[in-house]
Design a protein around this motif. Structure first.
Motif, short mmCIF file in Angstrom:
data_model
loop_
_atom_site.label_atom_id
_atom_site.label_comp_id
_atom_site.label_asym_id
_atom_site.label_seq_id
_atom_site.Cartn_x
_atom_site.Cartn_y
_atom_site.Cartn_z
N UNK A 5 21.31 24.08 56.38
CA UNK A 5 22.42 24.72 57.09
C UNK A 5 22.04 26.13 57.54
N UNK A 6 22.79 26.63 58.48
CA UNK A 6 22.63 27.98 59.00
C UNK A 6 22.66 29.02 57.89
N UNK A 7 23.54 28.84 56.91
CA UNK A 7 23.65 29.81 55.82
C UNK A 7 22.34 29.95 55.06
N UNK A 8 21.61 28.86 54.92
CA UNK A 8 20.32 28.88 54.23
C UNK A 8 19.28 29.58 55.11
N UNK A 9 19.24 29.22 56.37
CA UNK A 9 18.27 29.81 57.30
C UNK A 9 18.48 31.32 57.45
N UNK A 10 19.73 31.75 57.53
CA UNK A 10 20.01 33.19 57.64
C UNK A 10 19.56 33.95 56.40
N UNK A 11 19.73 33.35 55.23
CA UNK A 11 19.25 33.99 54.00
C UNK A 11 17.74 34.07 53.99
N UNK A 12 17.07 33.00 54.37
CA UNK A 12 15.60 33.02 54.38
C UNK A 12 15.04 34.03 55.37
N UNK A 13 15.75 34.24 56.47
CA UNK A 13 15.30 35.19 57.50
C UNK A 13 15.78 36.62 57.26
N UNK A 43 18.46 21.05 61.39
CA UNK A 43 19.29 20.58 62.51
C UNK A 43 19.20 21.54 63.69
N UNK A 44 19.28 20.99 64.87
CA UNK A 44 19.29 21.80 66.09
C UNK A 44 20.43 22.82 66.03
N UNK A 45 21.55 22.40 65.48
CA UNK A 45 22.72 23.28 65.38
C UNK A 45 22.41 24.53 64.58
N UNK A 46 21.68 24.40 63.48
CA UNK A 46 21.34 25.56 62.65
C UNK A 46 20.45 26.54 63.42
N UNK A 94 27.64 10.15 74.11
CA UNK A 94 27.92 9.53 72.82
C UNK A 94 28.00 10.58 71.71
N UNK A 95 27.11 11.56 71.78
CA UNK A 95 27.12 12.63 70.78
C UNK A 95 28.42 13.42 70.87
N UNK A 96 28.79 13.80 72.08
CA UNK A 96 30.02 14.58 72.26
C UNK A 96 31.26 13.78 71.88
N UNK A 97 31.25 12.49 72.18
CA UNK A 97 32.37 11.63 71.79
C UNK A 97 32.51 11.61 70.27
N UNK A 98 31.39 11.49 69.59
CA UNK A 98 31.39 11.49 68.13
C UNK A 98 31.85 12.83 67.59
N UNK A 99 31.40 13.91 68.22
CA UNK A 99 31.82 15.25 67.81
C UNK A 99 33.33 15.42 67.96
N UNK A 118 34.24 25.00 61.55
CA UNK A 118 33.79 25.29 62.91
C UNK A 118 33.04 24.14 63.55
N UNK A 119 32.89 24.24 64.84
CA UNK A 119 32.21 23.21 65.63
C UNK A 119 30.74 23.09 65.21
N UNK A 120 30.10 24.20 64.88
CA UNK A 120 28.71 24.15 64.44
C UNK A 120 28.57 23.37 63.14
N UNK A 121 29.44 23.67 62.17
CA UNK A 121 29.39 22.94 60.90
C UNK A 121 29.69 21.46 61.11
N UNK A 122 30.68 21.17 61.93
CA UNK A 122 31.00 19.77 62.22
C UNK A 122 29.81 19.09 62.89
N UNK A 123 29.13 19.80 63.77
CA UNK A 123 27.99 19.20 64.46
C UNK A 123 26.83 18.93 63.51
N UNK A 124 26.65 19.77 62.50
CA UNK A 124 25.62 19.49 61.49
C UNK A 124 25.96 18.18 60.78
N UNK A 125 27.24 17.98 60.48
CA UNK A 125 27.66 16.70 59.87
C UNK A 125 27.37 15.53 60.81
N UNK A 126 27.62 15.73 62.10
CA UNK A 126 27.36 14.68 63.10
C UNK A 126 25.86 14.41 63.18
#
Length: 153
Positions: A5-13, A43-46, A94-99, A118-126
């Motif tokens: 997740x983004x929270x992990x990447x932000x901590x590492x950076x 994930x691309x979202x992160x 299809x991705x946007x429909x699922x989102x 948020x949409x980013x967190x939901x997209x990581x789930x998707x």
């Protein structure tokens, strides 16, 4: 398999204001690598969310240094030297429909927005759900510090 997740990447950076758990995350990453207990997917979202957090830093020096660290990490992903692989996802109708439908969560994007997921967190789930749909015999969780996202992870 774990999605980073983004929270992990932000901590590492060491992104200012987003890295209060850095020591804990580094220890956990080392443990994951030493035990070989799971494979990590980025994930691309992160990537997008982390880049946005960096670009929004008010201090130009910190923005530059974080952007340089971020670019270096992305280069290690390209070269296959990162502790994770990129989750390649196709952004299509299809991705946007699922989102919009909220994927496997049982709630729509609009309902999640009302509940502050948020949409980013939901997209990581998707991204995770779509990964599971195209693979067999694997399980996948999300490595996150976000309490709301962790409830679905």
């Amino acid at each position: 398999m774990e999605f980073v997740d983004t929270s992990i990447l932000c901590n590492l950076l060491s992104v200012p204001g987003k890295c209060q758990d850095r020591d804990k995350v580094i220890v956990e990453l080392k443990s994951k690598r030493e035990t070989g207990g799971c494979d990590l997917l980025l994930p691309v979202t992160a990537i997008i969310e982390t880049g946005n957090h960096i670009a929004q830093l008010s201090d130009g020096y910190h923005r530059l240094k974080c952007a340089e660290r971020f670019a270096a990490v992305l280069q290690t992903v390209i070269e296959g030297r990162a502790p994770w692989a990129l989750n390649e996802v196709e952004w299509d109708a299809a991705h946007l429909t699922t989102l919009l439908a909220g994927g496997e969560t049982g709630s729509t994007l609009v309902e999640h927005a009302q509940g502050k997921l948020g949409c980013g967190d939901l997209n990581i789930l998707i991204e995770r759900d779509r990964y599971l749909a195209r693979t067999s015999g694997v399980t996948a969780t999300i490595w996150t510090l976000d309490v709301l996202l962790a409830a679905y992870a």
